[in-house]
Design an enzyme around this catalytic site. Structure first.
Site, PDB file in Angstrom:
ATOM      1  N   HIS A 177     -11.451  -7.926  -1.961  1.00 44.94           N
ATOM      2  CA  HIS A 177     -11.302  -9.144  -2.771  1.00 44.94           C
ATOM      3  C   HIS A 177     -10.015  -9.122  -3.615  1.00 44.94           C
ATOM      4  CE1 HIS A 177     -15.155 -10.688  -1.626  1.00 44.94           C
ATOM      5  NE2 HIS A 177     -15.806  -9.665  -2.124  1.00 44.94           N
TER       6      HIS A 177
ATOM      7  N   ASP B  55     -17.931  -7.847   6.122  1.00 44.34           N
ATOM      8  CA  ASP B  55     -18.679  -7.895   4.870  1.00 44.34           C
ATOM      9  C   ASP B  55     -19.382  -9.254   4.750  1.00 44.34           C
ATOM     10  OD1 ASP B  55     -18.399  -6.238   1.980  1.00 44.34           O
ATOM     11  OD2 ASP B  55     -18.872  -8.371   1.740  1.00 44.34           O
TER      12      ASP B  55
ATOM     13  N   HIS C 152     -19.485 -11.062   2.194  1.00 41.81           N
ATOM     14  CA  HIS C 152     -18.641 -11.924   1.362  1.00 41.81           C
ATOM     15  C   HIS C 152     -17.305 -12.156   2.065  1.00 41.81           C
ATOM     16  CE1 HIS C 152     -21.326  -9.628  -1.358  1.00 41.81           C
ATOM     17  NE2 HIS C 152     -21.469 -10.795  -1.965  1.00 41.81           N
TER      18      HIS C 152
ATOM     19  N   ASP D  21     -23.129  -5.289   3.802  1.00 41.65           N
ATOM     20  CA  ASP D  21     -24.113  -6.078   3.053  1.00 41.65           C
ATOM     21  C   ASP D  21     -24.617  -7.318   3.779  1.00 41.65           C
ATOM     22  OD1 ASP D  21     -21.528  -6.938   2.774  1.00 41.65           O
ATOM     23  OD2 ASP D  21     -21.512  -6.919   0.588  1.00 41.65           O
TER      24      ASP D  21
END
Length: 447
Positions: free
Chosen positions: A108, A147, A149, A236
């Site tokens: 990120h 991921d 996200h 995740d």
């Protein structure tokens, strides 16, 4: 027989807070499982130890505000350095592939870093990619972010780079942090089609994700013909992860890695620290090392079926993104004809960990010889009322000499004539030189 390189850095002394999901014991159970199963002693595995990344390795990717040293701890240098150790081992042909199980995570972290967002200060994959480009001359790279996200930091760093194909599948941004990663985010006009997002409905299963892998991701990689495949390996998407709502399994992750066959995987998220993360990581290790995992399941394994409605949505999205990618060269050529010398955009970036609101005005120089250079006018509003405004100029490694000289002149002109900014930065990847000037003290640092 060439082995799979494995590097483990759990950062047991680093956490955002003692109760935060990104805390000291996040990889504790992964470590226990790896050592209890004797993974490090297998003939298929070669263990490596991390080293410290250098400050210049980070400057090659980031503008850290006000400087790199104030944004990182030793754990960040070791995690980033771990990915560089794996890169060296791979390109020196010591191993067939590599998995860096490291933290703190990084995907990120964007080009400008005012602080921690999404648990990330600096981007481990991007630091590794730019290190590889400089030291091994690799040009075309695919980064597949698995991921849950959106890998918004990695995407942003390479949004104007047509030689790096960023692919991210993730839970739909309308339902989860960071709120981005939609199918119309395709790259700047001169890198159109090399940023491919696959936003997924919550609850998507192994069936849906593997359809995307087989019918979109693998065909794109085959057509792009990269020199290197990197897996930004977030775990995740698992059905038990407390921060998300997907239904991916450890078997699903292992099969994904068999099909994707990444040259280097770097760990990102995954917060089901006891019941899922250790088993996913071990499944990926087995897949990369060519060890049979057909009977390998997490202790509470569950099987899910995919809904017909979701499969219909997925198939439509796959067709749209295939067309966007395959039309990219024509679109880029048209964009360069009809655009002026500059592409401009505005974005607002929220740092969820530190509650910083950043406003960014970006300008991209359009060039027919290279991908131009980038200028960033960034203002950060901190929660204590502090406001910091900086100007950053980034010269990419594929820059032509004209753009390089133009960007360097712009940096000098700003220092001499501007009074709006607290700091002004120049990132010259082509020359591997990194400058920053404190406009209050008029002191310049050069790396």
């Amino acid at each position: 027989m060439k082995q799979t390189g494995l590097l483990f850095f759990p950062a047991f002394d680093w956490a955002i807070t003692p109760t935060h999901p990104e805390r000291e014991e996040r990889l504790l159970y992964t470590r226990d499982l790896i050592f209890e199963e004797g993974v490090m002693d297998l003939q298929e595995i070669k263990e490596y130890q991390p080293r410290l990344a250098e400050i210049k390795d980070i400057a090659r990717v980031h503008f850290c505000i006000p400087d790199i040293e104030s944004q990182i701890l030793k754990a960040h240098l070791i995690a980033a350095g771990g990915s560089l150790v794996m890169a060296d081992a791979f390109f020196n042909k010591e191993i067939k592939n590599a998995f860096a199980i490291i933290r703190p995570p990084g995907h990120h972290a964007m080009t400008v870093s005012h602080g921690n967002r999404g648990f990330c200060n600096i981007n481990n994959e991007a630091i590794m990619v730019e290190y590889i480009r400089k030291n091994y001359g690799i040009k075309k790279i695919v980064i597949v972010d698995t991921d849950v996200h959106h890998g918004d930091g990695t995407s942003e760093i390479y949004y104007n780079d047509p030689d790096v194909l960023c692919i991210s599948f993730h839970q739909d941004g309308r339902t989860i942090f960071p709120g981005t990663g939609f199918i119309d985010e395709l790259g700047t006009p001169q890198a159109y089609g090399t940023n491919i997002n696959i936003p997924l409905i919550p609850g998507t299963t192994d069936v849906g994700i593997h359809y995307i892998l087989d019918n979109l991701i693998l065909p794109l990689i085959e057509e792009f013909k990269p020199d290197l495949i990197v897996n930004s390996a977030g775990q995740d998407n698992h059905y038990s992860d407390p921060l998300a709502n997907m239904r991916f399994t450890a078997q699903g992750y292992a099969k994904l890695n068999t099909k994707l066959a990444p040259d280097i995987a770097v760990l990102e998220g995954g917060y089901s620290v006891e019941t899922a993360l250790p088993y996913i990581n071990l499944g990926i290790i087995m897949a990369m090392a060519g060890i049979d995992y057909s009977n390998y399941y997490e202790p509470d394994y569950k099987s899910f079926s995919e809904s017909p409605e979701n499969m219909e949505y997925i198939k439509k999205m796959v067709n749209i993104q295939l067309e966007n990618f395959r039309n990219r060269e024509d679109v880029i050529a048209q964009n360069k004809k009809k655009r002026g010398k500059l592409i401009q955009d505005y974005k607002s970036v929220f740092y969820d960990t530190e509650f910083i609101n950043e406003e960014q005005y970006n300008k991209y120089r359009v060039c027919n010889k290279c991908s131009g250079y980038r200028m960033i006018d960034s203002t950060a509003h901190h929660r204590d009322g502090k406001v910091v405004r900086v100007y950053c100029i980034s010269i990419p490694s594929n820059s032509c000499s004209t753009c390089q000289e133009e960007a360097k002149s712009a940096y000098k002109d700003l220092i001499e004539n501007s009074s709006f900014f607290d700091y002004i930065y120049l990132q010259d990847r082509l020359g591997d030189e990194y400058r920053s000037t404190n406009m209050k003290t008029n002191i310049e640092k050069v790396l």
